[in-house]
Scaffold this motif. Structure first.
Motif, short mmCIF file in Angstrom:
data_model
loop_
_atom_site.label_atom_id
_atom_site.label_comp_id
_atom_site.label_asym_id
_atom_site.label_seq_id
_atom_site.Cartn_x
_atom_site.Cartn_y
_atom_site.Cartn_z
N ILE A 80 0.88 -1.17 0.00
CA ILE A 80 0.00 0.00 0.00
C ILE A 80 0.92 1.22 0.00
O ILE A 80 1.57 1.49 1.02
CB ILE A 80 -0.89 0.02 1.27
N PRO A 81 1.02 1.94 -1.13
CA PRO A 81 2.04 3.01 -1.21
C PRO A 81 1.95 4.02 -0.07
O PRO A 81 2.98 4.50 0.41
CB PRO A 81 1.74 3.68 -2.56
N SER A 82 0.75 4.31 0.42
CA SER A 82 0.61 5.29 1.51
C SER A 82 0.58 4.58 2.88
O SER A 82 0.32 5.22 3.90
CB SER A 82 -0.69 6.07 1.33
N GLY A 83 0.81 3.28 2.89
CA GLY A 83 0.66 2.50 4.14
C GLY A 83 1.80 2.73 5.11
O GLY A 83 2.88 3.19 4.75
N ARG A 84 1.56 2.33 6.36
CA ARG A 84 2.58 2.50 7.41
C ARG A 84 3.64 1.41 7.31
O ARG A 84 4.83 1.67 7.44
CB ARG A 84 1.93 2.41 8.80
N LEU A 85 3.20 0.18 7.10
CA LEU A 85 4.12 -0.96 7.20
C LEU A 85 4.63 -1.48 5.86
O LEU A 85 5.83 -1.73 5.69
CB LEU A 85 3.44 -2.09 7.98
N THR A 86 3.71 -1.69 4.90
CA THR A 86 4.12 -2.43 3.70
C THR A 86 5.22 -1.76 2.87
O THR A 86 6.07 -2.46 2.33
CB THR A 86 2.90 -2.80 2.82
N PRO A 87 5.26 -0.40 2.76
CA PRO A 87 6.40 0.17 2.01
C PRO A 87 7.73 -0.13 2.68
O PRO A 87 8.76 -0.25 2.01
CB PRO A 87 6.10 1.68 2.02
N ARG A 88 7.72 -0.30 4.01
CA ARG A 88 8.97 -0.64 4.71
C ARG A 88 9.26 -2.13 4.58
O ARG A 88 10.41 -2.54 4.44
CB ARG A 88 8.84 -0.24 6.18
N LEU A 89 8.20 -2.92 4.61
CA LEU A 89 8.35 -4.38 4.44
C LEU A 89 8.99 -4.67 3.07
O LEU A 89 9.87 -5.52 2.93
CB LEU A 89 6.96 -5.00 4.50
N GLU A 90 8.51 -3.93 2.07
CA GLU A 90 8.96 -4.15 0.69
C GLU A 90 10.46 -3.97 0.54
O GLU A 90 11.09 -4.59 -0.31
CB GLU A 90 8.22 -3.14 -0.20
N LYS A 91 11.05 -3.10 1.38
CA LYS A 91 12.47 -2.77 1.23
C LYS A 91 13.39 -3.80 1.88
O LYS A 91 14.60 -3.76 1.68
CB LYS A 91 12.75 -1.40 1.86
N LEU A 92 12.84 -4.73 2.67
CA LEU A 92 13.69 -5.68 3.38
C LEU A 92 14.32 -6.67 2.41
O LEU A 92 13.68 -7.07 1.43
CB LEU A 92 12.88 -6.42 4.45
N ARG A 93 15.52 -7.08 2.69
CA ARG A 93 16.27 -7.97 1.81
C ARG A 93 16.52 -9.32 2.47
O ARG A 93 16.52 -9.42 3.70
CB ARG A 93 17.62 -7.32 1.45
N PRO A 94 16.76 -10.38 1.67
CA PRO A 94 17.07 -11.68 2.25
C PRO A 94 18.21 -11.58 3.26
O PRO A 94 19.18 -10.85 3.06
CB PRO A 94 17.49 -12.51 1.02
N GLY A 95 18.03 -12.30 4.37
CA GLY A 95 19.03 -12.29 5.43
C GLY A 95 18.67 -11.35 6.57
O GLY A 95 19.14 -11.51 7.70
N GLU A 96 17.80 -10.36 6.29
CA GLU A 96 17.41 -9.43 7.35
C GLU A 96 16.39 -10.10 8.28
O GLU A 96 15.79 -11.12 7.94
CB GLU A 96 16.82 -8.15 6.75
N THR A 97 16.20 -9.50 9.45
CA THR A 97 15.34 -10.10 10.46
C THR A 97 14.03 -9.34 10.59
O THR A 97 13.99 -8.11 10.54
CB THR A 97 16.05 -10.10 11.84
N ILE A 98 12.95 -10.13 10.71
CA ILE A 98 11.63 -9.58 10.97
C ILE A 98 11.10 -10.40 12.16
O ILE A 98 11.70 -11.41 12.52
CB ILE A 98 10.75 -9.70 9.70
N TYR A 99 10.01 -9.96 12.76
CA TYR A 99 9.48 -10.70 13.92
C TYR A 99 8.06 -11.17 13.62
O TYR A 99 7.34 -10.52 12.86
CB TYR A 99 9.54 -9.81 15.16
N PHE A 100 7.70 -12.29 14.22
CA PHE A 100 6.35 -12.80 14.00
C PHE A 100 5.77 -13.31 15.32
O PHE A 100 6.52 -13.66 16.25
CB PHE A 100 6.32 -13.89 12.93
N GLN A 101 4.46 -13.35 15.37
CA GLN A 101 3.76 -13.89 16.54
C GLN A 101 2.52 -14.64 16.06
O GLN A 101 1.97 -14.36 15.01
CB GLN A 101 3.37 -12.78 17.53
N GLY A 102 2.09 -15.61 16.83
CA GLY A 102 0.89 -16.38 16.48
C GLY A 102 1.18 -17.87 16.44
O GLY A 102 2.19 -18.31 17.00
N PRO A 103 0.31 -18.66 15.83
CA PRO A 103 -0.72 -18.25 14.89
C PRO A 103 -2.08 -17.97 15.55
O PRO A 103 -2.36 -18.44 16.64
CB PRO A 103 -0.84 -19.47 13.99
N GLY A 104 -2.90 -17.22 14.79
CA GLY A 104 -4.30 -17.06 15.10
C GLY A 104 -5.11 -17.64 13.94
O GLY A 104 -4.55 -18.04 12.93
N HIS A 105 -6.39 -17.62 14.07
CA HIS A 105 -7.33 -18.13 13.06
C HIS A 105 -7.15 -19.63 12.84
O HIS A 105 -6.16 -20.20 13.25
CB HIS A 105 -7.20 -17.40 11.72
#
Ligand code: FAD
Length: 268
Positions: A80-105
């Motif tokens: 989402i070009p105006s979004g808070r998270l996805t434009p930053r998510l898009e810039k991440l490269r292989p090897g970098e770290t992200i965090y996750f929690q769950g699962p739900g649903h």
């Protein structure tokens, strides 16, 4: 699993973060804490970027494909070009770290009514990701019931996962899919219009299928209400909304769609 375990943030290594179509990205993550990561299509994880103050910029993302032996999981997300998270998510490269929690649903396969004779998935945009993963998984596990997926996009350049779905259709005679476009080029030969326009005539009798709806809440709530109004049993419809969660479909739209979902009356 205890609630604290589900809400705890865990590190994941980015394996792949590549565009699949205009604005849609396939993200492959691998749990980096040595613990199990056994997720199935339809499970929802929180994905977060750690901020300098220790908080997380987070959103929910549905698992498209899970790969427990490799502790990997895959998501399809829309930038989402105006979004808070996805434009930053898009810039991440292989090897970098992200965090996750769950699962739900619940995974989609646990939502599908075992008594249904066929299975229909209807998505808008990136909602096609978990439908693909679900179909692939259950077909590989021996599902014999017919599975048909429908997904709506704006233009040809927005369509994703066609090679993967063509592969499934080639391998499994009980699988098929159709895409529908709201702004097709003159060369497009497939379905046109929103899924609420083009899919109803293709659904057949409503006492047979289970329908899973995923994506834009406007589509999901309108389609679900119309299926119920047309007589579909409640246990035969499952949903997941990505946005427009509280959209309330106008009654005339529900009635209009329900009419188009009902089989034509037999001539006497
Ligand atoms: C249970 C759940 C599962 C989800 N799974 C996925 C998923 O697998 N893939 C995915 O792409 N998104 C998914 N989403 C949406 C996701 O959580 C974010 O809302 C989205 O990525 C936007 O984040 P953002 O910070 O960039 O935009 P924000 O700054 O939060 O802006 C949000 C706005 O972007 C629009 N928007 C949000 N998601 C989409 C979308 N998918 N397509 C088009 N427009 C959108 C809406 O207008 C919304 O108001 C899910 C949401 C929920 C609640």
């Amino acid at each position: 699993m205890p609630a604290e375990a589900l809400s705890a943030w865990r590190p994941a290594r980015i394996v792949q973060n590549e565009p699949m179509a205009r604005g849609s990205i396939w993200l492959t993550l691998e749990a980096a804490d040595g613990r199990a990561a056994d997720f199935r299509p339809g499970h929802v994880l929180g994905l977060g970027l750690r901020q300098p103050d220790g908080s997380y910029l987070r959103h929910a993302y549905t698992v498209s494909v899970g790969d427990a032996p490799q502790r990997r999981f895959h998501h399809l997300y829309r930038v989402i070009p105006s979004g808070r998270l996805t434009p930053r998510l898009e810039k991440l490269r292989p090897g970098e770290t992200i965090y996750f929690q769950g699962p739900g649903h619940r995974p989609i396969e646990d939502e599908v009514d075992p008594g249904a004779e066929r299975i229909i998935g209807i998505a808008t945009g990136t909602g096609v990701g978990p439908l693909y993963g679900y179909a692939r998984r259950v077909l590989e596990l021996g599902e014999m019931r017919p599975i048909t997926l429908f997904a709506g996009f704006r233009e040809e350049s927005d369509m994703c996962l066609r090679d993967e779905l063509d592969g499934l259709a080639h391998r499994y005679p009980n699988f098929g899919y159709r895409y529908t476009l709201t702004r097709p080029s003159p060369a497009w030969r497939g379905l046109t219009g929103r899924v609420t326009h083009s899919v109803p005539p293709m659904l057949g009798r409503l006492d047979r299928p289970h329908v899973h709806l995923v994506g834009n809440g406007e589509m999901v709530h309108l389609f679900r209400s119309a299926l119920f109004a047309a007589g579909m049993p409640r246990e035969r419809v499952s949903i997941e909304t990505y946005f427009n969660h509280s959209a309330e479909p106008p009654k005339p739209d529900v009635q209009g769609l329900a009419e188009r979902l009902k089989p034509p009356a037999k001539a006497s």
